[in-house]
Design an enzyme around this catalytic site. Structure first.
Site, PDB file in Angstrom:
ATOM      1  N   GLY A   4      -3.742  -5.514   2.557  1.00  0.00           N
ATOM      2  CA  GLY A   4      -4.350  -6.055   3.777  1.00  0.00           C
ATOM      3  C   GLY A   4      -5.213  -7.265   3.451  1.00  0.00           C
ATOM      4  N   ASP A  52      -0.150  -8.518   1.357  1.00  0.00           N
ATOM      5  CA  ASP A  52      -0.202  -8.364   2.808  1.00  0.00           C
ATOM      6  C   ASP A  52       1.202  -8.639   3.339  1.00  0.00           C
ATOM      7  OD1 ASP A  52      -0.919  -8.588   5.650  1.00  0.00           O
ATOM      8  OD2 ASP A  52      -2.962  -8.746   4.947  1.00  0.00           O
ATOM      9  N   ASP A  63       4.540  -4.689   2.302  1.00  0.00           N
ATOM     10  CA  ASP A  63       4.280  -3.867   3.481  1.00  0.00           C
ATOM     11  C   ASP A  63       3.962  -2.468   2.942  1.00  0.00           C
ATOM     12  OD1 ASP A  63       4.449  -2.250   5.720  1.00  0.00           O
ATOM     13  OD2 ASP A  63       6.066  -3.436   6.624  1.00  0.00           O
ATOM     14  N   TYR A 102      -6.216   5.442  15.891  1.00  0.00           N
ATOM     15  CA  TYR A 102      -6.955   4.829  14.769  1.00  0.00           C
ATOM     16  C   TYR A 102      -7.855   5.878  14.115  1.00  0.00           C
ATOM     17  CZ  TYR A 102     -10.275   1.460  12.598  1.00  0.00           C
ATOM     18  OH  TYR A 102     -11.072   0.742  11.741  1.00  0.00           O
TER      19      TYR A 102
END
Ligand code: AKB
Length: 312
Positions: free
Chosen positions: A7, A33, A48, A138
């Site tokens: 990320g 990322d 990924d 989330y």
């Protein structure tokens, strides 16, 4: 030592990569990322986290020994696309942890969030051990990721550590898909002398933190003496709490003509489930967490980096 950041192109990742390169040297850092980082000369691999084989190859080929696993969908994006949130946040974490275990990675740091809390959680000065019943995808996936980190630590002796971030405020990379993003958007609008329509109610109090303090907390937790740690994946960190109205008023001190209107949308329901403030005494006692920026200092620092000169 090679440190992988997943990320790496995101709001936290892009600043963490720079801080790690400054501290340990550019060659120690490997960024990955699904999209390339703009303007960076740090080694980058397109990856990924949902692709376990691809991730495994990157870790093996580069001799990665430590991972900061930041790849995640945030709260508002997660509600819009729960399947993607499940895959990235939960399967992605599973892939990182199993690959780290299988390839002898020494440490995995996984940031978590106030999103793990739900409507039954107390509102004020919330300690890490409390009622945790998240109702967003989330929150559910990030809480499960905390538990996976605990499991891999105790079952496989993988050194997993993590902390629950409040809303993070920064000026370098835009946030994406969070509920606390309003705070950045409001400061940017004020600094650019534009009006702002806020998607939360003016009295919504949430805990927040400036990015410089967030980055230090990640590095400090990773370097902390393991014998001093009383928790693993759920240290609380935070600097201050404020409402949209209080931020608007603080911005008026700098920009007297700044105007905000309030039109709450679906993100209000997410924010209403989160606490107003966090008890971070365990992080302070165990590894010396101490935020440097208070609310006013954060606002003026943001403005100094964002304000455009006035065209006369
Ligand atoms: C979000 O708003 O989703 C994030 C968070 C609090 O984790 N900034």
């Amino acid at each position: 030592m090679k440190i992988l950041v997943t990320g790496a192109s995101g709001q936290v990742g892009s600043e963490l990569v720079t801080a790690l390169a400054r501290k340990y040297g550019r060659d120690s850092v490997l960024a990955c990322d699904i999209r390339r980082m703009p303007d960076s000369d740090i080694q980058f691999e397109e990856a990924d986290v949902r692709d376990r084989d691809g991730l495994g190859k990157i870790i093996r080929d580069n001799g990665v020994q430590k991972i900061f696993h930041l790849a995640a969908l945030l709260s508002a994006s997660g509600e819009k696309n729960p399947t993607l949130a499940f895959d990235v946040n939960l399967l992605g974490t599973w892939n990182v942890l199993t690959t780290a275990r299988d390839q002898g990675v020494k440490q995995v740091i996984i940031p978590s969030t106030i999103g793990v809390f739900g409507p039954d959680t107390p509102k004020k000065n919330v300690p890490p051990t409390t009622i945790v019943r998240p109702r967003t995808m989330y929150g559910i996936t990030k809480y499960a990721a905390e538990l996976l980190g605990d499991y891999f630590s105790s079952k496989f002796s993988l050194d997993c550590r993590g902390l629950r971030f409040p809303g993070l405020i920064s000026y370098l990379s835009p946030p994406g898909g969070g509920t606390t993003d309003y705070s950045i958007e409001m400061i940017v609008a004020a600094a650019h002398q534009e009006p702002y329509e806020c998607f939360l109610r003016e009295d919504t109090r949430l805990p927040m933190m400036y990015m410089q303090d967030a980055i230090s907390s990640l590095i400090d937790l990773s370097e902390a003496d393991s014998s001093r740690l009383t928790r693993r994946t759920d240290y609380h960190v935070s600097s201050f709490s404020f409402t949209p109205k209080e931020l608007e008023e603080e911005l008026h001190r700098h920009f007297p003509s700044f105007r905000v209107t309030y039109r709450p949308d679906f993100r209000q329901e997410i924010a209403d489930q989160w606490p107003e403030s966090l008890d971070y005494s365990a992080a302070s006692a165990d590894w010396g967490f101490k935020p440097r920026f208070d609310f006013r200092h954060m606002v003026s620092d943001m403005i100094s980096h964002l304000a455009r000169p006035k065209v006369i």
